[in-house]
Write a protein that holds these residues in place. Structure first.
Motif, PDB file in Angstrom:
ATOM      1  N   LEU A   3     -14.056  20.358  20.063  1.00 17.77           N
ATOM      2  CA  LEU A   3     -14.471  21.365  20.530  1.00 17.77           C
ATOM      3  C   LEU A   3     -13.523  21.768  21.874  1.00 17.77           C
ATOM      4  O   LEU A   3     -12.982  22.796  22.435  1.00 17.77           O
ATOM      5  CB  LEU A   3     -15.827  22.354  20.657  1.00 17.77           C
ATOM      6  N   GLU A   6      -9.628  21.663  21.692  1.00 23.67           N
ATOM      7  CA  GLU A   6      -9.036  22.748  20.583  1.00 23.67           C
ATOM      8  C   GLU A   6      -7.551  23.760  21.673  1.00 23.67           C
ATOM      9  O   GLU A   6      -7.010  24.624  20.758  1.00 23.67           O
ATOM     10  CB  GLU A   6      -9.915  23.712  20.106  1.00 23.67           C
ATOM     11  N   TRP A   7      -8.115  24.050  22.916  1.00 20.41           N
ATOM     12  CA  TRP A   7      -6.896  24.526  23.709  1.00 20.41           C
ATOM     13  C   TRP A   7      -5.453  24.535  23.495  1.00 20.41           C
ATOM     14  O   TRP A   7      -4.147  25.365  23.599  1.00 20.41           O
ATOM     15  CB  TRP A   7      -7.309  25.278  24.740  1.00 20.41           C
ATOM     16  N   ASN A 314      -4.258  19.638  15.466  1.00 25.29           N
ATOM     17  CA  ASN A 314      -4.688  20.582  15.026  1.00 25.29           C
ATOM     18  C   ASN A 314      -4.641  22.641  15.419  1.00 25.29           C
ATOM     19  O   ASN A 314      -5.477  23.018  15.105  1.00 25.29           O
ATOM     20  CB  ASN A 314      -6.648  20.415  15.135  1.00 25.29           C
ATOM     21  N   PHE A 318      -5.866  25.839  14.043  1.00 24.57           N
ATOM     22  CA  PHE A 318      -6.269  27.312  14.607  1.00 24.57           C
ATOM     23  C   PHE A 318      -5.945  28.384  14.010  1.00 24.57           C
ATOM     24  O   PHE A 318      -6.524  29.202  13.858  1.00 24.57           O
ATOM     25  CB  PHE A 318      -6.057  26.684  16.362  1.00 24.57           C
TER      26      PHE A 318
END
Length: 445
Positions: A3, A6-7, A314, A318
Motif C-alpha cells: 500500500l 500505490e502512489w 498496478n 488503480f
C-alpha cells in the motif's frame, strides 16, 4: 505491491501529462517516464523487470497491425488532395453558387469543410486551406470577423468526426472495434454537426444581415450554363471519391485499410487531372506521409513502454477501481471520461489521448456494458470539440498562422465559442440518443 507504493502509478501518469503539456516530444516523454519509473520501481522492489520482456513482441505486433496501415493511406490521401487544388476550386465555386444569399460565403465554407472532411479527414490541411482562400474574401465583403473565423475553424474540424478520419482509425484500434463500424456510425453525428453549423450561419445572417452580407452582383458574374458546368466539374470528382471510400466500406466491398488505398489511387488521378501531379509534389506528399506515419509509430512504441511499466506498477488496476466505482455507474463514468478527454484536448493532441488515456477507459466501459462503437464515436465528437476550445485548441493555432493581420487572436477565440456550444449540443444528443450512432451500422450488419 504494498500500500505504501500505490502512489507510483498515478504519479507516473501525472508526470507524463506534465511533460506533454510542457511541449516535450510525445514518444520520448512517454518512453523516458517509463524508463524512470521502472528504475524507481525496481529500486523499491515493487516492479518486476520481466514486464519489459514483452516490449519486442508488442513492437512487432504494432508493425504488423493491419488496421493501423490505414493511417499512412489517409495521410497520403489528404496531402495529395491538398496539392490537387480541389479545396480552392470547391471554395471558389461554392462561393459563387451561394454568394447571392446572405451568409452564403460562410455556408459555402461549411459545405466545403464537410466535403473535405469526407475526402481527407485531415484537420490541419482543411483549416489552413480555407483560412488562406475564404477568410480574406469574407473580410473583404464585410463579414463579421468572429463569424468568419469561427465558421472556418469549426468546419475544418469536421474531419475529426466525418469519415474517413484518422482519429476514428486510431480509436478503433485502441477500443478493439471495427473501424468500418466507427466510420458508418459517425456519419449521422458528423452530418448533424455540419447541419448545426449551417443553420447557425443562416440564423445569424437573418438576424444580423450586416454580419454576413450577400456578395455584390459583379462578383458572381458567372452564371447559367457556365456555372452549371463548373459545378459539375468541381463537385463530381470529390463526390466520386467519397463514394469510392465510404461506399466500399458501407457495402462491405473493402476494409477501411483497403478503402484508404483505393482513395490514394483516386487522389493521384485527381491530381493528374488537375495537372498538379509533378515529381516535386509527389515527393512532398510522400515526405509528409512518411514523417507523420513515423511520428505515429514512435508514439505507439513510447506508449507501449509506458503502458507496460504503468501496468507493472498496478496503475491500471488503480485507475480501473477508481473509474468503475464512480457514483452513478454508467452516467458517472461517462461524465468523468468525457470531462477528462475534453480538458486534455486543450493541451495535447488526439494521438496522445488515444494511446495513453483511452486504454484506461476501455476495460471500465466494457465492465459497465457500454457499446464500444457508440463510445468511440462519442470520444471522436468530444475530441473534435476540444480542437476548437481556447486557449490551446489546435485548429485555432492553424488559423492564427494564416489569418490576416487585422484578425486578432481574440477574434478567433470569440468566433470559436459559438460553434463549441453547437458541438456540445450535438455531443449531448448523441450521448442521450445512442440510436443516432447505431442506426446505420445496424443496416449494414
Amino acid at each position: 505491491m504494498t500500500l505504501a507504493y500505490e502512489w507510483l502509478g498515478p504519479v507516473m501518469f501525472a508526470g507524463a501529462l506534465v511533460l506533454l503539456s510542457l511541449g516535450y516530444s510525445v514518444a520520448f516523454s512517454l518512453g523516458g517516464v517509463a524508463i524512470l519509473f521502472s528504475l524507481i520501481g525496481v529500486s523499491l522492489g515493487v516492479f518486476d523487470p520481466v514486464f519489459l520482456t514483452a516490449m519486442p513482441q508488442r513492437i512487432f505486433g504494432i508493425m504488423a497491425n493491419y488496421t493501423l496501415l490505414a493511417i499512412p493511406y489517409f495521410i497520403f490521401l489528404g496531402a495529395m488532395l491538398e496539392k490537387s487544388g480541389i479545396a480552392e476550386q470547391l471554395l471558389e465555386t461554392m462561393g459563387i453558387l451561394f454568394g447571392r444569399l446572405r451568409g452564403g460565403l460562410a455556408l459555402a465554407v461549411v459545405l466545403v469543410g464537410a466535403l473535405l472532411a469526407a475526402t481527407t479527414g485531415v484537420v490541419a490541411a482543411t483549416v489552413v486551406a480555407m483560412g488562406l482562400i475564404s477568410l480574406p474574401i469574407m473580410l473583404r465583403y464585410g463579414y463579421n470577423k468572429e463569424l468568419a473565423t469561427g465558421v472556418i475553424v469549426a468546419s475544418g474540424t469536421l474531419g475529426q468526426i466525418i469519415p474517413p478520419s484518422v482519429v476514428l482509425v486510431v480509436l478503433g484500434d485502441q477500443l478493439g472495434v471495427s473501424v468500418g463500424d466507427l466510420f458508418i456510425g459517425s456519419v449521422i453525428p458528423g452530418l448533424m454537426m455540419a447541419g448545426a453549423f449551417a443553420l447557425h450561419v443562416l440564423i445569424v445572417a437573418f438576424l444580423r444581415p450586416d454580419f454576413a452580407p450577400a456578395l455584390p452582383e459583379e462578383v458572381r458574374a458567372i452564371g447559367g450554363k457556365a456555372l452549371g458546368q463548373r459545378v459539375v466539374k468541381v463537385m463530381v470528382p470529390p463526390i466520386l471519391l467519397i463514394l469510392l471510400i465510404l461506399g466500399s466500406i458501407f457495402f462491405g466491398i473493402a476494409t477501411p485499410t483497403e478503402a484508404g488505398a483505393i482513395g490514394c489511387i483516386g487522389t493521384v488521378i485527381l491530381a493528374a487531372f488537375n495537372r498538379q501531379l509533378t515529381p516535386q509534389s509527389l515527393r512532398q506528399v510522400c515526405d509528409l506521409t512518411l514523417r507523420t506515419s513515423s511520428m505515429v509509430m514512435y508514439i505507439l512504441i513510447g506508449s507501449t513502454a509506458f503502458s507496460l511499466v504503468f501496468r507493472g506498477l498496478n496503475g491500471d488496476q488503480f485507475m480501473n477501481d477508481f473509474l468503475a466505482n464512480l457514483p452513478g455507474g454508467q452516467v458517472g463514468f461517462m461524465f468523468v471520461s468525457m470531462l477528462v478527454v475534453f480538458i486534455l484536448g486543450f493541451f495535447i493532441d488526439f494521438f496522445e489521448i488515444a494511446f495513453i488515456v483511452v486504454p484506461l477507459f476501455v476495460p471500465v466501459a466494457q465492465q459497465l456494458g457500454l457499446d464500444l462503437v457508440w463510445y468511440g464515436v462519442v470520444l471522436g465528437a468530444n475530441l473534435q470539440t476540444s480542437f476548437l476550445t481556447p486557449p490551446f485548441g489546435f485548429a485555432l493555432f492553424y488559423l492564427r498562422g494564416v489569418a490576416p493581420k487585422e484578425v486578432t487572436t481574440a477574434d478567433i477565440y470569440r468566433g470559436a465559442v459559438q460553434f463549441i456550444l453547437l458541438q456540445l449540443i450535438v455531443l449531448v444528443l448523441v450521448i442521450i440518443f445512442p440510436g443516432i450512432v447505431s442506426f446505420l451500422p445496424s443496416l449494414s450488419s
